[in-house]
Design an enzyme around this catalytic site. Structure first.
Site, PDB file in Angstrom:
ATOM      1  N   ARG A 168       0.838  -1.207   0.000  1.00 41.28           N
ATOM      2  CA  ARG A 168       0.000   0.000   0.000  1.00 41.28           C
ATOM      3  C   ARG A 168       0.875   1.260   0.000  1.00 41.28           C
ATOM      4  O   ARG A 168       0.453   2.329  -0.386  1.00 41.28           O
ATOM      5  CB  ARG A 168      -0.969   0.001   1.190  1.00 41.28           C
ATOM      6  CG  ARG A 168      -1.883   1.228   1.238  1.00 41.28           C
ATOM      7  CD  ARG A 168      -3.168   1.066   2.078  1.00 41.28           C
ATOM      8  NE  ARG A 168      -3.006   0.211   3.227  1.00 41.28           N
ATOM      9  CZ  ARG A 168      -2.414   0.583   4.386  1.00 41.28           C
ATOM     10  NH1 ARG A 168      -1.948   1.809   4.525  1.00 41.28           N
ATOM     11  NH2 ARG A 168      -2.314  -0.270   5.382  1.00 41.28           N
ATOM     12  N   TYR A 170     -16.038  18.532 -14.426  1.00 43.70           N
ATOM     13  CA  TYR A 170     -16.416  17.133 -14.317  1.00 43.70           C
ATOM     14  C   TYR A 170     -17.442  16.969 -13.192  1.00 43.70           C
ATOM     15  O   TYR A 170     -17.230  17.478 -12.089  1.00 43.70           O
ATOM     16  CB  TYR A 170     -15.168  16.292 -14.061  1.00 43.70           C
ATOM     17  CG  TYR A 170     -15.520  14.849 -13.891  1.00 43.70           C
ATOM     18  CD1 TYR A 170     -16.086  14.132 -14.937  1.00 43.70           C
ATOM     19  CD2 TYR A 170     -15.340  14.208 -12.676  1.00 43.70           C
ATOM     20  CE1 TYR A 170     -16.460  12.817 -14.773  1.00 43.70           C
ATOM     21  CE2 TYR A 170     -15.702  12.882 -12.511  1.00 43.70           C
ATOM     22  CZ  TYR A 170     -16.265  12.198 -13.565  1.00 43.70           C
ATOM     23  OH  TYR A 170     -16.638  10.900 -13.396  1.00 43.70           O
ATOM     24  N   ASP A 180      -7.230  20.310 -13.227  1.00 35.42           N
ATOM     25  CA  ASP A 180      -7.605  19.006 -13.794  1.00 35.42           C
ATOM     26  C   ASP A 180      -7.241  19.056 -15.276  1.00 35.42           C
ATOM     27  O   ASP A 180      -7.891  19.747 -16.066  1.00 35.42           O
ATOM     28  CB  ASP A 180      -9.107  18.756 -13.588  1.00 35.42           C
ATOM     29  CG  ASP A 180      -9.535  17.362 -14.061  1.00 35.42           C
ATOM     30  OD1 ASP A 180      -8.883  16.813 -14.976  1.00 35.42           O
ATOM     31  OD2 ASP A 180     -10.531  16.836 -13.525  1.00 35.42           O
ATOM     32  N   LYS A 211      -8.707   8.180 -19.016  1.00 34.60           N
ATOM     33  CA  LYS A 211      -9.061   8.766 -20.305  1.00 34.60           C
ATOM     34  C   LYS A 211      -7.882   8.672 -21.279  1.00 34.60           C
ATOM     35  O   LYS A 211      -7.520   7.583 -21.672  1.00 34.60           O
ATOM     36  CB  LYS A 211      -9.538  10.205 -20.092  1.00 34.60           C
ATOM     37  CG  LYS A 211     -10.565  10.348 -18.942  1.00 34.60           C
ATOM     38  CD  LYS A 211     -11.882   9.648 -19.201  1.00 34.60           C
ATOM     39  CE  LYS A 211     -12.782   9.541 -17.971  1.00 34.60           C
ATOM     40  NZ  LYS A 211     -13.031  10.780 -17.242  1.00 34.60           N
TER      41      LYS A 211
HETATM   42  C1  LIG Z   1     -13.488  11.143 -15.988  1.00 30.09           C
HETATM   43  C2  LIG Z   1     -12.994  12.386 -15.384  1.00 30.09           C
HETATM   44  C3  LIG Z   1     -12.652  12.443 -14.020  1.00 30.09           C
HETATM   45  C4  LIG Z   1     -12.857  11.268 -13.087  1.00 30.09           C
HETATM   46  O1  LIG Z   1     -11.980  10.226 -13.332  1.00 30.09           O
HETATM   47  P1  LIG Z   1     -12.314   8.675 -13.015  1.00 30.09           P
HETATM   48  O2  LIG Z   1     -11.075   8.000 -13.473  1.00 30.09           O
HETATM   49  O3  LIG Z   1     -13.559   8.308 -13.760  1.00 30.09           O
HETATM   50  O4  LIG Z   1     -12.522   8.552 -11.530  1.00 30.09           O
HETATM   51  C5  LIG Z   1     -12.140  13.625 -13.540  1.00 30.09           C
HETATM   52  N1  LIG Z   1     -11.989  14.716 -14.325  1.00 30.09           N
HETATM   53  C6  LIG Z   1     -12.327  14.697 -15.625  1.00 30.09           C
HETATM   54  C7  LIG Z   1     -12.138  15.937 -16.444  1.00 30.09           C
HETATM   55  C8  LIG Z   1     -12.828  13.549 -16.198  1.00 30.09           C
HETATM   56  O5  LIG Z   1     -13.182  13.550 -17.496  1.00 30.09           O
END
Ligand SMILES: *Cc1c(COP(=O)(O)O)cnc(C)c1O
Length: 385
Positions: free
Chosen positions: A59, A112, A183, A208
């Site tokens: 961990r 998001y 982000d 993504k």
């Molecule tokens: C999908 C997404 C997230 C969340 O990520 P997960 O891997 O689904 O938990 C956060 N920010 C943006 C811009 C996203 O498109």
């Protein structure tokens, strides 16, 4: 860079396209594998008291994380390796933990929906208070920074594709001692590097573009601030939302092809956005690559490309947009984005989406298929209206 990660001999001046392919490899040597093995273990042989840097327990650290963390750290121009998490949301939860008790968080009104939902939940619990802003409106954001503890930026925003003036916002935050978090999921470090503009922390949904094949859920944080890095590492260790070794292997494997994937998906996006903008059944198209888009000039100046997400209003109601989605044969009607395959979704179907997102807005994540096949699919689906 963590010396444990600096295992491949190379020049430090590699172009990001080369870094994607050649970073995080074992050192050259006869019989050496070209990929690091995946380490499946929960613990490590360790003696007596844990020495600094000793692995001890999985961990706390896993050798499979190291090459991915090294490559992502360098891609974001950080002086420290990234920190991987079990999902983008796990990384976001860790990032939001740095807002001080009862602190003020400046938050884009469109971002998001998981980030919006989690920060709202924290506000309802009295943990912090949110100042919502239009992140594309620089004046408005600068005014909201007065007395703010943390600035959250997403650009381009999900799903409205608003483009922020990143250098201006991050410089203003720095001048006001406001911690800034970006982000960077939509742009990826190939199109923009927020740390270079003064961001304190970068968040990724590795799910993504970085992974790129819709087969992994994973997240990451990147910073050059040693104190912040150590705090977030401690948070990850105690809260336990760690990435699995197989997921991390798949994510690094995905990273290898990210520049060619993004080249293709961006060029496909430009063609599709232009044709959609001319289509009689389409009410509106948002894509920063369109000269008519409100974010175009800023994106052209600040970003290395316009990305691969298009937002379109197909028809004028949720029902009409759903009819278009139902008629798609090649493009999959599914949430998520950033994979090799094109996905489309009506965002307002989620109750957590802000009310200002139009009911008929379809978010189209453009993949790397042949652009004429994608167009034929969209065109025949729009003909259903
Ligand atoms: C999908 C997404 C997230 C969340 O990520 P997960 O891997 O689904 O938990 C956060 N920010 C943006 C811009 C996203 O498109």
């Amino acid at each position: 860079m963590n010396p444990r990660n600096a295992d491949s001999a190379r020049t430090p001046a590699w172009d990001p396209k080369t870094l994607l392919v050649a970073g995080g490899r074992p050192a050259h040597g006869y019989d050496a594998p070209v990929n690091h093995p995946v380490t499946f273990t929960s613990t490590y042989h360790s003696k007596g008291q844990a020495a600094p840097g000793e692995r001890v327990y999985a961990r706390f650290s896993n050798p499979t994380w190291d090459p991915f963390e090294q490559v992502l750290g360098e891609l974001e121009a950080a002086t420290l390796p990234a920190l991987v998490f079990s999902s983008g949301m796990a990384a976001i939860a860790a990032a939001l933990s740095i807002v001080p008790e009862a602190g003020v968080l400046v938050m884009p009104r469109h971002s998001y929906n998981g980030s919006l939902a989690l920060s709202s939940e924290l506000q309802e619990a009295g943990r912090l208070s949110i100042r919502p802003v239009d992140i594309a409106n620089t004046e408005e954001v600068l005014a909201a920074l007065d007395g703010a503890d943390v600035l959250w930026v997403e650009s381009p925003t999900n799903p409205m594709l608003e483009v922020a003036d990143l250098p201006a916002l991050l410089a203003a935050a720095k001048a006001k001692n406001t911690v800034s978090i970006v982000d960077n999921t939509f742009a990826t470090p190939l199109l923009q590097q927020p740390l270079n503009h003064g961001a304190d922390l970068v968040v990724h949904s590795v799910t993504k573009y970085l992974s790129g094949h819709s087969d992994v859920i994973m997240g990451a944080l990147v910073t050059s601030d040693e104190q912040l890095h150590s705090r977030l590492h401690g948070y990850r260790t105690l809260h336990g939302a760690i990435a699995g070794p197989m997921d991390t292997f798949l994510a690094l494997r995905g990273v290898r092809t990210m520049s060619v994937r993004i080249d293709r998906s961006q060029s496909n996006s430009q063609v599709l956005a232009e044709r959609l903008a001319d289509h009689p059944k389409v009410q509106a198209v948002r894509y920063p690559g369109l000269p008519s888009d409100p974010g175009h000039e800023r994106a052209a100046k600040l970003m290395g490309g316009f990305g691969s997400v298009i937002a379109l209003e197909a028809g004028s109601s949720a029902q009409e947009a759903d009819r278009v989605l139902d008629a798609l044969k090649l493009i999959t009607g599914a949430t998520s984005l950033g994979g090799v395959e094109s996905l489309a979704e009506r965002r307002a179907r989620h109750a957590s989406e802000p009310a200002s997102v139009p009911a008929s807005l379809i978010r189209l994540s453009v993949g790397i298929e042949d652009v004429e096949d994608l167009w034929a699919d969209l065109d025949q689906a729009l003909e259903q209206l």
